[in-house]
Design an enzyme around this catalytic site. Sequence first.
Site, PDB file in Angstrom:
ATOM      1  N   LEU A 131     -27.686  29.795  87.273  1.00 13.02           N
ATOM      2  CA  LEU A 131     -26.408  29.380  86.713  1.00 13.02           C
ATOM      3  C   LEU A 131     -25.318  30.155  87.435  1.00 13.02           C
ATOM      4  CD1 LEU A 131     -27.094  29.437  82.843  1.00 13.02           C
ATOM      5  CD2 LEU A 131     -27.084  27.444  84.350  1.00 13.02           C
ATOM      6  N   ASP A 132     -24.181  29.508  87.666  1.00 12.43           N
ATOM      7  CA  ASP A 132     -23.054  30.219  88.255  1.00 12.43           C
ATOM      8  C   ASP A 132     -22.679  31.397  87.357  1.00 12.43           C
ATOM      9  OD1 ASP A 132     -22.998  28.300  90.234  1.00 12.43           O
ATOM     10  OD2 ASP A 132     -21.435  27.108  89.255  1.00 12.43           O
ATOM     11  N   ALA A 133     -22.059  32.413  87.940  1.00 12.05           N
ATOM     12  CA  ALA A 133     -21.692  33.599  87.165  1.00 12.05           C
ATOM     13  C   ALA A 133     -20.821  33.240  85.963  1.00 12.05           C
ATOM     14  CB  ALA A 133     -20.975  34.598  88.062  1.00 12.05           C
TER      15      ALA A 133
END
Length: 299
Positions: A131-133
């Site tokens: 998942l993106d940050a």
Amino acid sequence: MRSVEVVVERAGERLDVVVAGAAGLSRSLASKLIDAGGVRVGGSVRARSYRVEAGDRLEIELPDEPEPPGPEEIPVPIVFEDAWLLVVAKPAGLVVHPAPGHPSGTLVNALLARGRRLPGESARPGIVHRLDAGTSGLMVVAKDEDAYDSLRQMLAAREISRTYLALVEGAPPAAGEIDAPIGRSKNHRKKMAVVATGRESRTSYRRLEALRGCALLEVRPLTGRTHQIRVHLAAAGHPVVGDVVYGRDRKLARRLGLSRPFLHAAGLAFTHPVTSERMTFSEALPEDLERALAAARRL
């Protein structure tokens, strides 16, 4: 430096695929190595899409092996855990695994601190998908080599269902599917974009709620490209609210009190790779996104 001669059986394959297999790298890492000039074919630099020929001599300059991540005490909610895997609810702002420019303070470091032994690549052990940050929500992490291999194969075969909630700008149709290839942006190398030479990428969505100037969507990525949901929704004219990279209306994000993209991995479903049990998980919106949604309903 590793030197490899292309055998007849691999003739016609893409350079990035052959390099990944020969060097034991993921395809994305092989592509980055090629783009950086770390691979030569017969002494010449070629594009990652180059189709190799039998007898081609590949010279692969392998990157230095990164230091394995160490344990760090970082709180991460565990939704489920058994001997083979665990499901976590990743908080927004937490990077998944160490990378250049972010060597510590990641989900992997947090799990290692809890005594977890994680299989897979040394720099990102156990990580099946990312998942993106700035994205919160559910992730499955492998604890066992066989489970890791099986989950990766399931992900590639699109047998792991992931559902996201996204608040987007504008008024999208009630439902739709975005089918557009995604690759590295030609104008901004740190961004992804819809490009003709990109990899196949498909995203489906349905509108859950129409609001003033925005809408709440349920989104399902049918492939797994970097920034896929954000790129596809932006290309469709409905970027995720609060996305400073691909978004447009920053005033709306400020009005809603958002300091990150309104994107949350709310659902995860897959067949357990060992027990064959059907596993289904859901995760409610975190407080910051609940507040933003309530504010959007008051617009």
